[in-house]
Motif scaffolding. Structure first.
Motif, PDB file in Angstrom:
ATOM      1  N   PRO A  76      -8.214  -6.702 -13.773  1.00 28.01           N
ATOM      2  CA  PRO A  76      -8.306  -7.161 -12.388  1.00 28.01           C
ATOM      3  C   PRO A  76      -7.069  -6.780 -11.579  1.00 28.01           C
ATOM      4  N   TRP A  77      -7.239  -6.684 -10.274  1.00 28.21           N
ATOM      5  CA  TRP A  77      -6.138  -6.375  -9.367  1.00 28.21           C
ATOM      6  C   TRP A  77      -6.370  -7.069  -8.030  1.00 28.21           C
ATOM      7  N   ARG A  78      -5.305  -7.190  -7.239  1.00 30.89           N
ATOM      8  CA  ARG A  78      -5.411  -7.751  -5.896  1.00 30.89           C
ATOM      9  C   ARG A  78      -4.399  -7.057  -4.988  1.00 30.89           C
ATOM     10  N   ALA A  79      -4.780  -6.846  -3.737  1.00 26.37           N
ATOM     11  CA  ALA A  79      -3.897  -6.214  -2.757  1.00 26.37           C
ATOM     12  C   ALA A  79      -3.959  -7.008  -1.460  1.00 26.37           C
ATOM     13  N   ARG A  80      -2.774  -7.343  -0.912  1.00 27.67           N
ATOM     14  CA  ARG A  80      -2.702  -8.139   0.312  1.00 27.67           C
ATOM     15  C   ARG A  80      -1.605  -7.600   1.223  1.00 27.67           C
ATOM     16  N   GLY A  81      -1.843  -7.701   2.543  1.00 27.84           N
ATOM     17  CA  GLY A  81      -0.819  -7.331   3.506  1.00 27.84           C
ATOM     18  C   GLY A  81      -1.225  -6.142   4.348  1.00 27.84           C
ATOM     19  N   LEU A  82      -0.257  -5.582   5.078  1.00 34.29           N
ATOM     20  CA  LEU A  82      -0.485  -4.396   5.891  1.00 34.29           C
ATOM     21  C   LEU A  82      -0.522  -3.162   5.001  1.00 34.29           C
ATOM     22  N   LEU A  83      -1.298  -2.173   5.405  1.00 33.53           N
ATOM     23  CA  LEU A  83      -1.427  -0.959   4.610  1.00 33.53           C
ATOM     24  C   LEU A  83      -0.087  -0.257   4.435  1.00 33.53           C
ATOM     25  N   ARG A  84       0.809  -0.404   5.414  1.00 40.01           N
ATOM     26  CA  ARG A  84       2.106   0.278   5.313  1.00 40.01           C
ATOM     27  C   ARG A  84       3.049  -0.415   4.332  1.00 40.01           C
ATOM     28  N   ASP A  85       2.748  -1.657   3.971  1.00 39.67           N
ATOM     29  CA  ASP A  85       3.608  -2.427   3.076  1.00 39.67           C
ATOM     30  C   ASP A  85       2.725  -3.359   2.237  1.00 39.67           C
ATOM     31  N   LEU A  86       1.821  -2.756   1.476  1.00 38.14           N
ATOM     32  CA  LEU A  86       0.790  -3.510   0.769  1.00 38.14           C
ATOM     33  C   LEU A  86       1.340  -4.118  -0.518  1.00 38.14           C
ATOM     34  N   THR A 131       5.091  -3.359  -4.040  1.00 38.49           N
ATOM     35  CA  THR A 131       4.610  -2.978  -2.714  1.00 38.49           C
ATOM     36  C   THR A 131       4.558  -1.460  -2.610  1.00 38.49           C
ATOM     37  N   ALA A 132       3.680  -0.972  -1.715  1.00 36.39           N
ATOM     38  CA  ALA A 132       3.554   0.463  -1.502  1.00 36.39           C
ATOM     39  C   ALA A 132       2.933   0.719  -0.136  1.00 36.39           C
ATOM     40  N   ASP A 133       3.238   1.888   0.429  1.00 34.90           N
ATOM     41  CA  ASP A 133       2.594   2.343   1.653  1.00 34.90           C
ATOM     42  C   ASP A 133       1.382   3.171   1.228  1.00 34.90           C
ATOM     43  N   VAL A 134       0.190   2.563   1.261  1.00 34.53           N
ATOM     44  CA  VAL A 134      -1.003   3.238   0.750  1.00 34.53           C
ATOM     45  C   VAL A 134      -1.627   4.167   1.780  1.00 34.53           C
ATOM     46  N   ARG A 135      -1.061   4.226   2.986  1.00 34.02           N
ATOM     47  CA  ARG A 135      -1.554   5.201   3.964  1.00 34.02           C
ATOM     48  C   ARG A 135      -1.214   6.615   3.522  1.00 34.02           C
ATOM     49  N   ASP A 136      -0.142   6.734   2.743  1.00 33.72           N
ATOM     50  CA  ASP A 136       0.287   8.028   2.221  1.00 33.72           C
ATOM     51  C   ASP A 136       0.813   7.779   0.818  1.00 33.72           C
TER      52      ASP A 136
END
Length: 335
Positions: A185-195, A213-218
């Motif tokens: 399982p996984w979970r992701a929360r927050g803004l895409l630039r600082d997920l 945390t990661a910037d998943v836009r790139d």
């Protein structure tokens, strides 16, 4: 308002570029659309159904069947029990239009959506991927998306990797030093630039709890990750370690980039116990950084089979760089 009563729109090799004025952003590539779109209801509350196939000069097609409610408005598009099934899908072709995809291979995607980004969009998805090498991955997710202003989207989604092929990722994202597969399982929360990302992953080689945390836009542009290892055979996921290498401890990584030639990153490894090729590791602490294709080991302090080791030096992270040298000093009460 304009009302449609069972209107069928037939597309026959319509260039995607012809729809540029109706899309949020100009398409990043061009192709031809063929299929049928059925419309019912008023422009502010449409019922849609149909099937479309996207074809390009090279690569397989991307076909989709869809149905549900669509509500265009000044605050964005709203969905009402809308489902789209992309099958088959050529990820390389999709990547021409959505560069963030970054994958090759084929598969299937099923997406369900209700609501709008302005008020909250509930989504669920089942994503399947078959890599060029034949490895299969499946990603399931459900959650909510919300417009956070200034072009940002806030997400709160969770799901399962069932499984995720690391070999496939390493093939498509050059320089990613991983292999094997993971489930969990996984979970992701927050803004895409600082997920904010959390995952409890199981592999044939042990358990891996990941947070960060990661910037998943790139992907790879910026990340800070921590992994808790429990009797984990880390050598199964990276060729950088001798096999077998098992550790219980914590790995921390932060940086930018994935390509070893341009990677800028720092990392630390703290291991209270482990084993490398049958030799017991009583403790291990390593601190290093990568820049300009060179791995610099600032700290290496370990106790292995009663022998204290301390080291430092450099190694080539980029194969084009000189090999480098690691200097290690040994100390033992028995010597």
């Amino acid at each position: 308002a304009v009302r449609f009563d069972d209107v069928d729109v037939v597309l026959d090799d319509l260039p995607v570029s012809a729809l540029a004025d109706y899309l949020p952003e100009p398409p990043a590539a061009d192709g031809l659309l063929t299929g049928t779109v059925a419309l019912s209801g008023e422009t502010g509350a449409l019922l849609l159904g149909g099937d479309l196939t996207l074809a390009v000069d090279s690569g397989g097609p991307v076909s989709t069947v869809f149905e549900g409610g669509l509500s265009p408005g000044s605050a964005g598009v709203g969905f009402d029990q809308f489902r789209a099934t992309l099958d088959p899908i050529d990820y390389a072709v999709l990547g021409r239009f959505l560069p963030a995809v970054g994958l090759t291979g084929t598969g299937q995607v099923i997406v369900d959506a209700t609501g709008s980004l302005a008020d909250g969009l509930a989504v669920s998805a089942d994503v399947r991927h078959v890599a060029i090498g034949g490895e299969e991955s499946q990603l399931k997710l459900q959650g909510n998306l919300l417009d956070a202003g200034e072009g940002q989207v806030r997400v709160d989604v969770q799901g399962d990797l069932a499984p995720l092929s690391l070999d496939a990722l390493a093939r498509d994202f050059e320089g990613l030093p991983v292999r094997g597969f993971v489930v969990g399982p996984w979970r992701a929360r927050g803004l895409l630039r600082d997920l904010e990302i959390r995952a409890d992953l199981i592999t044939p080689e042990g358990r891996l709890e990941v947070s960060g945390t990661a910037d998943v836009r790139d992907l790879g542009s910026r990340y800070a990750l921590e992994a808790a290892l429990v009797d984990f055979r880390a050598s199964a996921l990276t060729s950088a370690l001798p096999d077998p290498s098992r550790f219980t401890g914590t790995l921390r990584v932060q940086g930018r980039g994935l390509d070893p030639a341009t990677l800028q990153a720092s990392a630390s490894l703290d291991v209270p116990r482990g084993e490398v090729r049958g030799v017991g590791v009583d403790s291990l602490r390593a601190v290093g950084r990568v820049a300009n294709g060179v791995l610099t080991l600032d700290t290496l302090a370990a106790r292995v089979a009663g022998v204290a080791l301390n080291g430092e030096g450099t190694l080539a992270a980029d194969p084009a760089r000189p090999a480098g040298t690691i200097r290690v000093a040994f100390e033992s009460d028995d010597l």
